[in-house]
Design an enzyme around this catalytic site. Sequence first.
Site, PDB file in Angstrom:
ATOM      1  N   ILE A  13       0.830  -1.205   0.000  1.00  0.00           N
ATOM      2  CA  ILE A  13       0.000   0.000   0.000  1.00  0.00           C
ATOM      3  C   ILE A  13       0.860   1.249   0.000  1.00  0.00           C
ATOM      4  CG2 ILE A  13      -1.838   1.265   1.151  1.00  0.00           C
ATOM      5  CD1 ILE A  13      -2.636  -1.125   2.593  1.00  0.00           C
ATOM      6  N   SER A  14       1.817   1.298   0.899  1.00  0.00           N
ATOM      7  CA  SER A  14       2.647   2.500   0.931  1.00  0.00           C
ATOM      8  C   SER A  14       3.990   2.197   1.561  1.00  0.00           C
ATOM      9  CB  SER A  14       1.948   3.619   1.689  1.00  0.00           C
ATOM     10  OG  SER A  14       2.153   3.489   3.069  1.00  0.00           O
ATOM     11  N   GLN A  15       4.935   3.065   1.285  1.00  0.00           N
ATOM     12  CA  GLN A  15       6.259   2.895   1.854  1.00  0.00           C
ATOM     13  C   GLN A  15       6.721   4.215   2.438  1.00  0.00           C
ATOM     14  OE1 GLN A  15       9.276   1.494  -0.832  1.00  0.00           O
ATOM     15  NE2 GLN A  15      10.789   1.407   0.801  1.00  0.00           N
TER      16      GLN A  15
ATOM     17  N   ALA B 169       9.224   2.023   7.200  1.00  0.00           N
ATOM     18  CA  ALA B 169       8.436   0.806   7.092  1.00  0.00           C
ATOM     19  C   ALA B 169       7.708   0.719   5.764  1.00  0.00           C
ATOM     20  CB  ALA B 169       7.427   0.749   8.226  1.00  0.00           C
TER      21      ALA B 169
ATOM     22  N   LYS C 101     -10.530 -17.243   6.566  1.00  0.00           N
ATOM     23  CA  LYS C 101     -10.020 -17.600   5.247  1.00  0.00           C
ATOM     24  C   LYS C 101     -11.123 -17.471   4.209  1.00  0.00           C
ATOM     25  CE  LYS C 101      -5.953 -20.270   4.449  1.00  0.00           C
ATOM     26  NZ  LYS C 101      -5.290 -21.548   4.506  1.00  0.00           N
TER      27      LYS C 101
ATOM     28  N   ASP D  22       3.681  12.589  14.382  1.00  0.00           N
ATOM     29  CA  ASP D  22       3.590  12.853  12.948  1.00  0.00           C
ATOM     30  C   ASP D  22       2.125  13.024  12.572  1.00  0.00           C
ATOM     31  OD1 ASP D  22       4.191  13.149  10.279  1.00  0.00           O
ATOM     32  OD2 ASP D  22       4.307  11.003   9.897  1.00  0.00           O
TER      33      ASP D  22
END
EC number: 3.6.-.-
Lengths: 181, 261
Positions: B22-24, B28, B43, B161
Amino acid sequence: MIVSTIPQFPDTKVSISFFEQVGNAEEIRSKMSDLSTSFAFVDPKMICSQEQIYSAIYKTLIEVNYNKMRTRNLNSECVLCLSPTSNISDAFQKFGIKDDSTELICLKFHNDTDNLNKEQLTTELSSIVTGVEIEFNDKNLSKFYDETLIRKIYKLNNQFKPKDVKDLSRALVNAIQLRGI
Amino acid sequence: MTQEFIDKVSSYLTQDISITPISQGAEAIVFSTTTHPYLPETKGSREKYIIKYRPPKRYRHPQIDQALTKHRTLNESRLLAKLHLIPGLCVPQLIACDSYNGYIWLEFLGEDLPEGYGFSNLKNFLWMHDKDPYSDLVAATLRKVGRQIGLLHWNDYCHGDLTSSNIVLVKDGVEWIPHLIDFGLGSVSNLVEDKGVDLYVLERAILSTHSKHAEKYNAWIMEGFEAVYLEQGAKGSKKLKEVSKRFQEVRLRGRKRSMLG
């Protein structure tokens, strides 16, 4: 009896059986030194949801695979992982079977190499536990858990007022995941 | 570079768990997955979960790197666990934590907004309502955002943040419930400085993305924030005064404290 696997560790299977109207808790406890190698006996008074047990199973496998085993085997390690503290004997006293337990959860870890035979296991368990087996699910678990005791042992402060079992269970999952590291 | 980490995560999780990046960030990488780490019946369900992975940094000594990753993973998880116990505060649920390898599993929050406005964080929500910026819905939502921050600060936690994309809105009927996410820089702190900086960072974030209506938006957020403190009586209003005073100071000088004197 339910047999499950943790997706991240496909080689290990866990069987879980749930008993009510158990009549021989004292006898099981006296044989603990022999039995503890093959099963983990957990007191359902301390368990409010499936999530709580599975969370401890996951934690057990993480600890054993990536850190170290602190007790003798996976079954006993799982009882330790249910506990919010790292004291082993304390964990067994609080989460293990008690002399006056009338309900019981029996856990067993199986390696892929073990031939897991459900029938054989059921027979083995019924020779150890005299009681009525019921399905291991949230509905049955909700009948027996003791919220005051759980709050005390997991040291949840009074400010925290869980909306429902799910909310309580979430707090316990947090405690289990963060124990001793 | 990223592909290397994705492969690493995949091999850690085994092929039974499929992941979507999804994002970096700097520290992380965040993935989503439909597999619960340990509950069996999920499942095949459509439930989603977040995996936050802190990859090793090659410029650090391996031992130091491991210790830092463990420390930071735990810090974030512990914070989430503590915040969950505060009544009224909304943060994602911690599902699992493997601090030895730097993995955290979290509850997936939010949804995609209609008409291609993207994911339901506060930033995109404000864009979606850019045409009716002064509607009751926007005002109510921003007051609730303020309340969340107020609760966080009143209990002596800081986010570190606090931007409009780290506030995720979860739909509940017609309402939107703000949840605070990403406590990677979070801390336990009773310093007015940290609280002032949190407020300042959010104010700047909103000012830079929604400058046209920022004044009104920020006023609503502060309304909600102040309400939490004022509910606590005399002690609350005293603390509120301290935080607001520092907030004004931070606003004048910026986030970084002067090194002079």
